[in-house]
Motif scaffolding. Structure first.
Motif, short mmCIF file in Angstrom:
data_model
loop_
_atom_site.label_atom_id
_atom_site.label_comp_id
_atom_site.label_asym_id
_atom_site.label_seq_id
_atom_site.Cartn_x
_atom_site.Cartn_y
_atom_site.Cartn_z
N ILE A 137 0.38 -6.86 5.21
CA ILE A 137 0.19 -5.57 4.56
C ILE A 137 1.40 -4.69 4.85
CG2 ILE A 137 -1.29 -3.55 4.30
CD1 ILE A 137 -3.62 -5.18 5.25
N LEU A 138 2.02 -4.17 3.79
CA LEU A 138 3.16 -3.26 3.88
C LEU A 138 2.71 -1.88 3.44
CD1 LEU A 138 6.25 -2.65 4.14
CD2 LEU A 138 6.44 -3.33 1.74
N PHE A 139 2.84 -0.90 4.34
CA PHE A 139 2.53 0.49 4.04
C PHE A 139 3.83 1.26 3.83
CE2 PHE A 139 -1.08 -1.08 6.43
CZ PHE A 139 -2.18 -0.49 5.83
N LEU A 140 3.88 2.12 2.82
CA LEU A 140 5.08 2.91 2.61
C LEU A 140 4.75 4.26 2.00
CD1 LEU A 140 7.12 1.33 -0.35
CD2 LEU A 140 4.75 0.81 0.11
N THR B 225 -3.33 6.83 -3.10
CA THR B 225 -2.96 5.44 -2.86
C THR B 225 -3.55 4.52 -3.92
OG1 THR B 225 -2.83 3.73 -1.12
CG2 THR B 225 -4.93 4.87 -1.38
N ALA B 226 -3.09 3.29 -3.91
CA ALA B 226 -3.63 2.20 -4.71
C ALA B 226 -3.20 0.92 -4.01
CB ALA B 226 -3.12 2.23 -6.15
N ILE B 227 -3.86 -0.17 -4.35
CA ILE B 227 -3.58 -1.44 -3.67
C ILE B 227 -2.85 -2.38 -4.62
CG2 ILE B 227 -4.60 -3.41 -2.46
CD1 ILE B 227 -6.98 -1.60 -1.77
N PHE B 228 -1.64 -2.74 -4.23
CA PHE B 228 -0.80 -3.66 -4.99
C PHE B 228 -0.54 -4.90 -4.15
CE2 PHE B 228 0.12 0.59 -6.43
CZ PHE B 228 0.31 0.48 -7.80
N CYS B 229 0.09 -5.89 -4.77
CA CYS B 229 0.54 -7.03 -4.01
C CYS B 229 1.89 -7.49 -4.54
CB CYS B 229 -0.46 -8.19 -4.07
SG CYS B 229 -0.58 -8.94 -5.70
N ARG B 230 2.63 -8.12 -3.68
CA ARG B 230 3.88 -8.77 -4.08
C ARG B 230 3.66 -10.26 -4.04
NH1 ARG B 230 8.38 -7.23 -0.27
NH2 ARG B 230 7.39 -8.78 1.06
N ALA C 111 -0.32 -5.33 13.05
CA ALA C 111 0.80 -6.08 12.50
C ALA C 111 1.29 -5.49 11.17
CB ALA C 111 0.40 -7.54 12.29
N ALA C 112 0.88 -4.25 10.85
CA ALA C 112 1.29 -3.63 9.60
C ALA C 112 2.80 -3.51 9.52
CB ALA C 112 0.66 -2.24 9.48
N LEU C 113 3.33 -3.69 8.32
CA LEU C 113 4.76 -3.61 8.09
C LEU C 113 5.11 -2.25 7.48
CD1 LEU C 113 5.16 -7.10 6.37
CD2 LEU C 113 5.54 -6.57 8.79
N SER C 114 6.34 -1.79 7.72
CA SER C 114 6.82 -0.57 7.07
C SER C 114 8.28 -0.77 6.69
CB SER C 114 6.67 0.64 8.00
OG SER C 114 7.42 0.44 9.19
N PRO C 115 8.71 -0.16 5.60
CA PRO C 115 10.09 -0.35 5.12
C PRO C 115 11.07 0.54 5.87
CG PRO C 115 8.94 1.10 3.65
CD PRO C 115 7.95 0.71 4.72
N PRO C 116 12.36 0.28 5.74
CA PRO C 116 13.36 1.19 6.31
C PRO C 116 13.37 2.51 5.55
CG PRO C 116 14.43 -0.49 4.98
CD PRO C 116 12.98 -0.88 5.07
N ILE D 175 0.84 -1.19 0.00
CA ILE D 175 0.00 0.00 0.00
C ILE D 175 0.88 1.25 0.00
CG2 ILE D 175 -1.99 1.14 1.05
CD1 ILE D 175 -2.50 -1.79 0.32
N PRO D 176 1.23 1.77 -1.17
CA PRO D 176 1.96 3.04 -1.21
C PRO D 176 0.99 4.18 -0.91
CG PRO D 176 1.47 2.32 -3.43
CD PRO D 176 0.95 1.24 -2.52
N MET D 177 1.43 5.12 -0.08
CA MET D 177 0.59 6.27 0.28
C MET D 177 1.40 7.55 0.15
SD MET D 177 -1.58 5.21 3.67
CE MET D 177 -2.99 4.11 3.58
N LEU D 178 0.88 8.50 -0.60
CA LEU D 178 1.46 9.83 -0.69
C LEU D 178 0.55 10.81 0.05
CD1 LEU D 178 2.30 9.90 -4.52
CD2 LEU D 178 3.75 9.12 -2.64
N ASP D 179 1.16 11.68 0.82
CA ASP D 179 0.38 12.67 1.57
C ASP D 179 -0.24 13.66 0.59
OD1 ASP D 179 -0.73 14.32 3.44
OD2 ASP D 179 1.17 15.09 4.24
#
Length: 258
Positions: A186-189, A134-139, A206-211, A122-126
């Motif tokens: 779910i990964l939010f970035l 946003t839009a919903i993708f998957c890996r 349990a949401a994930l976030s990248p470094p 889930i990429p999110m731009l302010d």
């Protein structure tokens, strides 16, 4: 194949030259500068062209060595998008090379390309005013990034509308995610996720976030997206493309008075 990619869709400005072969790819060079840190704020117009010039100088490449020019086309900062598109199209036309518009949310999602297992991305731009782009993708398990409907068919409530580019309040985005949250991690970035992290963690503990190094738009990721489409035979228009998703603020304010 070498791709020069440009990103000016957010507070940061970036440019990268990435080389691709049939079996591998590598970043030859990348410049990334946050325009709102340090003692002075910089505009994209001040940063971008000197940055591209330095990128060629430091990598010891010539503009003629480039095969394609890619640029993030939105959503994002309206002014930033226009600056990036004008720069990319100017370079492409001067070199007589194709210019490739890359949706910003796709480029941001491609920061998560590769190992890590299947999950929603889930990429999110302010987008300000309480909204996010946003839009919903998957890996997929093998690391490829796709629109979520393409790799989570068992998420029965996932509709095509949920995977289009959206400008919505973050609470509405999270509500859409709740109905199929059992379908994977779910990964939010992105900066939109950062400013709403409290609400996100309340809804998905349990949401994930990248470094930090992978949590903003990167020109190199835009180049990877472009290379994938080129390899797949996708045809790109010569017409400049900017994806706003929602109307500029001045237009929205005017519509309220009508």
């Amino acid at each position: 194949m070498k791709i020069l990619a440009i990103d000016t869709s957010g507070l940061q400005a970036g440019a990268a030259i990435v080389s691709f072969t049939d079996s591998s790819s590598y970043i030859i060079g990348e410049i990334f500068l946050n325009a709102r840190t340090g003692e002075k704020s910089w505009t994209h117009s001040e940063i971008l062209m000197p940055g591209v010039e330095q990128l060629f100088h430091l990598t010891r490449l010539e503009p003629k060595d480039i095969d394609y020019v890619a640029y993030t086309c939105g959503p994002g900062s309206f002014t930033g998008l226009r600056i990036g598109a004008a720069c990319a199209l100017g370079i492409a036309r001067a070199l007589n090379k194709p210019a490739i518009p890359v949706p910003t949310l796709d480029a941001l999602a491609y920061n998560a390309l590769g190992a890590g297992g299947r999950c929603f991305i889930i990429p999110m731009l302010d987008a300000r005013r309480g909204q996010v782009y946003t839009a919903i993708f998957c890996r997929e398990a093998e690391g490829l990034i796709k629109k979520a409907t393409d790799c989570f068919p068992h998420a029965n409530d996932l509709t095509e509308n949920d995977t289009e580019y959206m400008a919505l309040p973050v609470e509405e985005v999270l509500q859409r995610l709740r109905k199929y949250s059992n379908s994977g991690r779910i990964l939010f970035l992105g900066d939109g996720a950062d400013v709403n992290i409290g609400v996100i963690l309340e809804a998905f503990p349990a949401a994930l976030s990248p470094p930090a190094n992978n949590n903003r738009q990167r020109a190199a990721s835009a180049a990877v997206w472009a290379a994938e489409k080129i390899s797949a035979g996708h045809k790109f228009s010569d017409t400049p493309e900017i994806l706003y998703v929602r109307a500029p603020q001045a237009v929205r304010e005017k519509e309220k008075t009508i």
